[in-house]
Design a protein around this motif. Structure first.
Motif, PDB file in Angstrom:
ATOM      1  N   TYR A   1       0.820  -1.204   0.000  1.00 44.12           N
ATOM      2  CA  TYR A   1       0.000   0.000   0.000  1.00 44.12           C
ATOM      3  C   TYR A   1       0.863   1.268   0.000  1.00 44.12           C
ATOM      4  O   TYR A   1       0.543   2.236  -0.689  1.00 44.12           O
ATOM      5  CB  TYR A   1      -0.952   0.009   1.201  1.00 44.12           C
ATOM      6  CG  TYR A   1      -1.932  -1.138   1.208  1.00 44.12           C
ATOM      7  CD1 TYR A   1      -2.529  -1.583   0.034  1.00 44.12           C
ATOM      8  CD2 TYR A   1      -2.251  -1.802   2.399  1.00 44.12           C
ATOM      9  CE1 TYR A   1      -3.417  -2.645   0.038  1.00 44.12           C
ATOM     10  CE2 TYR A   1      -3.145  -2.860   2.411  1.00 44.12           C
ATOM     11  CZ  TYR A   1      -3.718  -3.289   1.223  1.00 44.12           C
ATOM     12  OH  TYR A   1      -4.601  -4.337   1.224  1.00 44.12           O
ATOM     13  N   ILE A   2       1.952   1.252   0.765  1.00 42.32           N
ATOM     14  CA  ILE A   2       2.836   2.417   0.815  1.00 42.32           C
ATOM     15  C   ILE A   2       3.512   2.637  -0.534  1.00 42.32           C
ATOM     16  O   ILE A   2       3.538   3.757  -1.063  1.00 42.32           O
ATOM     17  CB  ILE A   2       3.886   2.256   1.931  1.00 42.32           C
ATOM     18  CG1 ILE A   2       3.219   2.315   3.307  1.00 42.32           C
ATOM     19  CG2 ILE A   2       4.962   3.339   1.827  1.00 42.32           C
ATOM     20  CD1 ILE A   2       4.128   1.914   4.451  1.00 42.32           C
ATOM     21  N   THR A   3       4.047   1.560  -1.109  1.00 49.84           N
ATOM     22  CA  THR A   3       4.777   1.698  -2.375  1.00 49.84           C
ATOM     23  C   THR A   3       3.857   2.059  -3.540  1.00 49.84           C
ATOM     24  O   THR A   3       4.230   2.864  -4.392  1.00 49.84           O
ATOM     25  CB  THR A   3       5.545   0.407  -2.714  1.00 49.84           C
ATOM     26  OG1 THR A   3       4.647  -0.718  -2.697  1.00 49.84           O
ATOM     27  CG2 THR A   3       6.665   0.168  -1.709  1.00 49.84           C
ATOM     28  N   THR A   4       2.653   1.491  -3.555  1.00 50.28           N
ATOM     29  CA  THR A   4       1.738   1.813  -4.662  1.00 50.28           C
ATOM     30  C   THR A   4       1.056   3.161  -4.481  1.00 50.28           C
ATOM     31  O   THR A   4       0.343   3.624  -5.374  1.00 50.28           O
ATOM     32  CB  THR A   4       0.664   0.709  -4.843  1.00 50.28           C
ATOM     33  OG1 THR A   4      -0.002   0.471  -3.592  1.00 50.28           O
ATOM     34  CG2 THR A   4       1.286  -0.575  -5.350  1.00 50.28           C
ATOM     35  N   THR A   5       1.268   3.787  -3.335  1.00 51.15           N
ATOM     36  CA  THR A   5       0.859   5.184  -3.156  1.00 51.15           C
ATOM     37  C   THR A   5       1.959   6.117  -3.636  1.00 51.15           C
ATOM     38  O   THR A   5       1.700   7.088  -4.347  1.00 51.15           O
ATOM     39  CB  THR A   5       0.537   5.489  -1.678  1.00 51.15           C
ATOM     40  OG1 THR A   5      -0.515   4.636  -1.238  1.00 51.15           O
ATOM     41  CG2 THR A   5       0.093   6.939  -1.502  1.00 51.15           C
ATOM     42  N   ILE A   6       3.190   5.810  -3.276  1.00 51.95           N
ATOM     43  CA  ILE A   6       4.324   6.660  -3.674  1.00 51.95           C
ATOM     44  C   ILE A   6       4.659   6.467  -5.145  1.00 51.95           C
ATOM     45  O   ILE A   6       4.877   7.439  -5.872  1.00 51.95           O
ATOM     46  CB  ILE A   6       5.558   6.357  -2.796  1.00 51.95           C
ATOM     47  CG1 ILE A   6       5.276   6.751  -1.345  1.00 51.95           C
ATOM     48  CG2 ILE A   6       6.791   7.109  -3.320  1.00 51.95           C
ATOM     49  CD1 ILE A   6       6.384   6.366  -0.380  1.00 51.95           C
ATOM     50  N   GLY A   7       4.701   5.209  -5.606  1.00 52.66           N
ATOM     51  CA  GLY A   7       4.986   5.003  -7.017  1.00 52.66           C
ATOM     52  C   GLY A   7       5.432   3.595  -7.367  1.00 52.66           C
ATOM     53  O   GLY A   7       6.546   3.192  -7.039  1.00 52.66           O
ATOM     54  N   VAL A   8       4.555   2.818  -8.003  1.00 58.91           N
ATOM     55  CA  VAL A   8       4.879   1.543  -8.638  1.00 58.91           C
ATOM     56  C   VAL A   8       4.287   1.625 -10.034  1.00 58.91           C
ATOM     57  O   VAL A   8       3.133   1.999 -10.200  1.00 58.91           O
ATOM     58  CB  VAL A   8       4.298   0.340  -7.871  1.00 58.91           C
ATOM     59  CG1 VAL A   8       4.622  -0.959  -8.600  1.00 58.91           C
ATOM     60  CG2 VAL A   8       4.855   0.290  -6.454  1.00 58.91           C
TER      61      VAL A   8
END
Length: 468
Positions: A322-329
């Motif tokens: 959830y954190i990474t796909t908010t910041i950028g994946v």
């Protein structure tokens, strides 16, 4: 270096440079749900606004070549051996034509209001006109790039105006607008970019009315009405963002004698526009849906404690995703940045928010604790509703999950962006720490390098993933 550069101008420069690169470096249909969004935009561009019902499913007839092309490109997802190259890019621009042969297809965006796709549809129309002027055939990828370019142009301008409109917290708005995931979505065909742009506009408007001398006028009510129209048509849970309007000083509302009358007119117009543009969708007959979502609702109502445990365990177990796909994946959520860069971005973001939202001296217009608590609850509530919606509508019908599942599937960090943009207001502070003032000077001079660096990382990851 960047202390003399206006934040909105820096946004426009970075977004157009790196946004243009993203438009052409991301292989066709290799962003989340771009296939369904493009299908809807393509149909709207061709004057087909509403779905038909065949064998209990909502969808439309569309060229077989379009569906086949999409399927071919979606196969890139999670297959790291599949690569794109300039030769294929060039050949696709010349040879991937729309066939005359059509077939009925069901797709996820069939029942979405066609008004929400006007921007990419205009890009497709302009692309087709451009092809006719040059005397060449329209191609599927040509239309896709036209739709992406138009989305990039229009939504970037909206966000630019939102940053320009706000008298305060400009760097914080810039931070959220240049979040790698935000840039990625703005450069693709997706209604997420419309939701994000609408939320930026709302936050910019509220900050303008709270901190500047501006008074609530008819044009502001129209803007609020348009934002509400977007929310109720795409993801109604974001309608809670309108609670931000409580931050507008009461005297600015009452200074306009006809404000109540005009507000009622705007609300009625939004309701009328919603019914008018959705009438054909709301009156569709013959759709055979699954009974599982209804059973899932009953399960949640009967077992609220079990659902709450499921929600928090899912949130905890999948926190990295959830954190990474908010910041950028990027790509089809299969292209990550190095893990350490997510941590560094998070730390830098906190520093920018604390320094940019520092007001030094408490003013009458300062954000009080009660409003901060309201915004936190509002954002957390919208995120929680996102999980609930996916638990009811998606988890219930997925193989391996079903009614009463002990985890929630389908939730992605990009869904949180419209919910977390207002959180920048929570960082408003009156701290008088000396080191904070020093940090503020350092950030003011160098913050632009952060956004350029992460934009370069994003481009590099996409090139490594798809082109090398």
């Amino acid at each position: 270096m960047f202390s003399k550069v206006r934040e909105e101008n820096l946004y426009l420069a970075i977004m157009f440079i790196f946004g243009l690169l993203l438009v052409f470096l991301i292989p066709p249909f290799n962003s989340p749900d771009e296939d369904s969004h493009f299908k809807k935009a393509y149909l709207v561009a061709n004057g087909i606004f509403y779905p038909d019902v065949v064998d209990g499913s909502a969808g439309n007839e569309m060229p077989i070549s379009l569906a086949d092309t999409i399927d071919a490109y979606k196969s890139f997802g999670m297959d790291y051996n599949k690569k794109y190259n300039y030769h294929r890019f060039l050949m696709d621009m010349q040879t991937l034509k729309i066939s005359d042969e059509k077939k009925f297809y069901e797709y996820s965006t069939a029942k979405i209001n066609p008004v929400m796709y006007i921007v990419p549809a205009c890009g497709i129309i302009i692309s087709n006109l451009f092809s006719k002027v040059l005397g060449i055939n329209s191609t599927i990828t040509g239309m896709l790039y036209g739709a992406r370019l138009m989305s990039l142009l229009i939504y970037s301008i909206v966000i630019y105006l939102a940053i320009k409109m706000s008298p305060k917290f400009k760097k914080s708005l810039l931070l959220m607008s240049l979040l790698p995931m935000t840039m990625f979505l703005i450069s693709c065909v997706t209604y997420d970019s419309l939701l994000i742009a609408a939320t930026f506009l709302l936050v910019g408007l509220v900050l303008n009315l709270r901190y500047s001398e501006s008074k609530l006028e008819t044009k502001h009510l129209i803007m609020i009405g348009c934002i509400a129209f977007v929310y109720i048509n795409l993801k109604y849970i974001y309608i809670f963002n309108l609670l931000l309007l409580l931050l507008i000083p009461f005297k600015k509302v009452t200074s306009n004698k006809n404000i109540l009358k005009k507000s009622i007119m705007v609300v009625l117009f939004v309701m009328f526009a919603f019914i008018l543009t959705n009438y054909n969708i709301l009156t569709l007959k013959g759709i055979v849906g699954s009974s599982l979502p209804g059973e899932q609702v009953k399960y949640v109502l009967k077992n609220p404690t079990s659902y709450v445990k499921t929600y928090f365990s899912t949130l905890l177990n999948n926190r990295f995703f959830y954190i990474t796909t908010t910041i950028g994946v990027f790509g089809l959520l299969d292209t990550y940045m190095p893990t350490i860069l997510y941590l560094i971005y998070f730390i830098i973001a906190i520093i920018i928010l604390l320094t940019d939202c520092n007001e030094k001296v408490k003013e009458k217009s300062s954000i009080t604790s009660k409003y901060k608590i309201l915004i936190i609850l509002m954002s957390f509530g919208m995120i929680s509703l996102s999980f609930l919606a996916m638990y009811v509508n998606w988890t219930s019908i997925m193989e391996g999950y079903g009614v009463g599942a002990t985890s929630i599937t389908g939730v992605q960090g990009r869904y949180f962006i419209p919910a977390i943009i207002p959180l920048i207001i929570v960082f408003a502070n009156n701290f008088k720490w000396d080191f904070l003032e020093k940090l503020k000077k350092i950030i003011s001079d160098n913050y632009g390098y952060v956004f350029i660096f992460y934009s370069l990382v994003m481009i590099s990851m996409i090139i490594l993933r798809f082109w090398m």
